[in-house]
Scaffold this motif. Structure first.
Motif, PDB file in Angstrom:
ATOM      1  N   GLN A 105       0.826  -1.213   0.000  1.00  0.00           N
ATOM      2  CA  GLN A 105       0.000   0.000   0.000  1.00  0.00           C
ATOM      3  C   GLN A 105       0.861   1.264   0.000  1.00  0.00           C
TER       4      GLN A 105
ATOM      5  N   GLU B 248       2.386   1.543  -3.522  1.00  0.00           N
ATOM      6  CA  GLU B 248       1.298   1.890  -4.443  1.00  0.00           C
ATOM      7  C   GLU B 248       0.897   3.359  -4.288  1.00  0.00           C
ATOM      8  N   SER B 249       0.786   3.826  -3.052  1.00  0.00           N
ATOM      9  CA  SER B 249       0.393   5.222  -2.839  1.00  0.00           C
ATOM     10  C   SER B 249       1.512   6.182  -3.234  1.00  0.00           C
TER      11      SER B 249
ATOM     12  N   TYR C 278       3.415   5.832  -5.798  1.00  0.00           N
ATOM     13  CA  TYR C 278       3.258   5.977  -7.249  1.00  0.00           C
ATOM     14  C   TYR C 278       2.018   6.796  -7.582  1.00  0.00           C
ATOM     15  N   SER C 279       0.893   6.427  -7.000  1.00  0.00           N
ATOM     16  CA  SER C 279      -0.368   7.064  -7.392  1.00  0.00           C
ATOM     17  C   SER C 279      -0.509   8.493  -6.880  1.00  0.00           C
ATOM     18  N   GLU C 280       0.073   8.804  -5.726  1.00  0.00           N
ATOM     19  CA  GLU C 280      -0.110  10.123  -5.127  1.00  0.00           C
ATOM     20  C   GLU C 280       1.057  11.074  -5.342  1.00  0.00           C
TER      21      GLU C 280
ATOM     22  N   LYS D 105       4.185  13.443 -13.360  1.00  0.00           N
ATOM     23  CA  LYS D 105       3.682  13.006 -14.662  1.00  0.00           C
ATOM     24  C   LYS D 105       4.826  12.453 -15.505  1.00  0.00           C
TER      25      LYS D 105
ATOM     26  N   ARG E 257       5.563   8.951 -14.262  1.00  0.00           N
ATOM     27  CA  ARG E 257       4.477   8.046 -14.660  1.00  0.00           C
ATOM     28  C   ARG E 257       4.517   7.728 -16.153  1.00  0.00           C
TER      29      ARG E 257
ATOM     30  N   THR F 156       5.318   2.154 -15.379  1.00  0.00           N
ATOM     31  CA  THR F 156       3.973   1.779 -14.943  1.00  0.00           C
ATOM     32  C   THR F 156       3.982   1.488 -13.440  1.00  0.00           C
ATOM     33  N   SER F 157       2.810   1.407 -12.875  1.00  0.00           N
ATOM     34  CA  SER F 157       2.688   1.069 -11.456  1.00  0.00           C
ATOM     35  C   SER F 157       3.306  -0.301 -11.178  1.00  0.00           C
TER      36      SER F 157
ATOM     37  N   HIS G  68       8.218   9.681   0.270  1.00  0.00           N
ATOM     38  CA  HIS G  68       6.813   9.406   0.575  1.00  0.00           C
ATOM     39  C   HIS G  68       6.676   8.729   1.943  1.00  0.00           C
TER      40      HIS G  68
END
Length: 131
Positions: free
Chosen positions: A7, A10-11, A13-15, A19, A22, A26-27, A123
């Motif tokens: 988690q 994952e967060s 990468y996503s948060e 750009k 990304r 990829t994730s 992070h």
């Protein structure tokens, strides 16, 4: 990998991934880089050497041979985390994390591997600071 670690990665990468990052990874490959980081650290520690992960800390050994982790000053400042009694490392040599090795294991370019490791460290520090 345990659910909480997954988690966090994952967060990251996503948060927090830009750009630009990304568009380069990829994730799934982001997660692959983090797993490769663990493997590279393990490979160094099997040789009874320590491993410095910039912005995060040092995986090393105590004088009695037990593995230990020492927070980096950067991580401590960013997260406001404290190691009340940091372990005293033995005389083992601590090598800087080999990003070329991480990149090779994960199948990405070295600069991308470095960006991923840096982003996860920052992070994680921000998550610790929130708690």
């Amino acid at each position: 990998m345990d659910v909480v670690s997954y988690q966090v990665i994952e967060s990251a990468y996503s948060e927090k991934a830009s750009k630009r990052l990304r568009s380069q990874i990829t994730s799934k490959n982001f997660m692959r880089v983090w797993k490769a980081t663990g493997q590279a650290i393990n490979d160094v520690m099997i040789e009874k050497n320590g491993c410095v992960v910039s912005g995060f800390g040092t995986f090393t050994f105590r004088a009695n041979g037990q593995p230990c982790f020492i927070l980096s000053d950067t991580f401590s400042r960013q997260s406001r985390a404290e190691q009340s009694k940091p372990p005293v490392p033995g005389r083992s040599v601590a090598h800087k994390l080999n990003l070329t090795r991480v990149a090779s294991i994960a199948g990405v370019e070295k600069h991308i591997a470095g960006d991923v490791v840096d982003l996860v460290a920052r992070h994680t520090a921000s998550l610790v600071n929130k708690s």
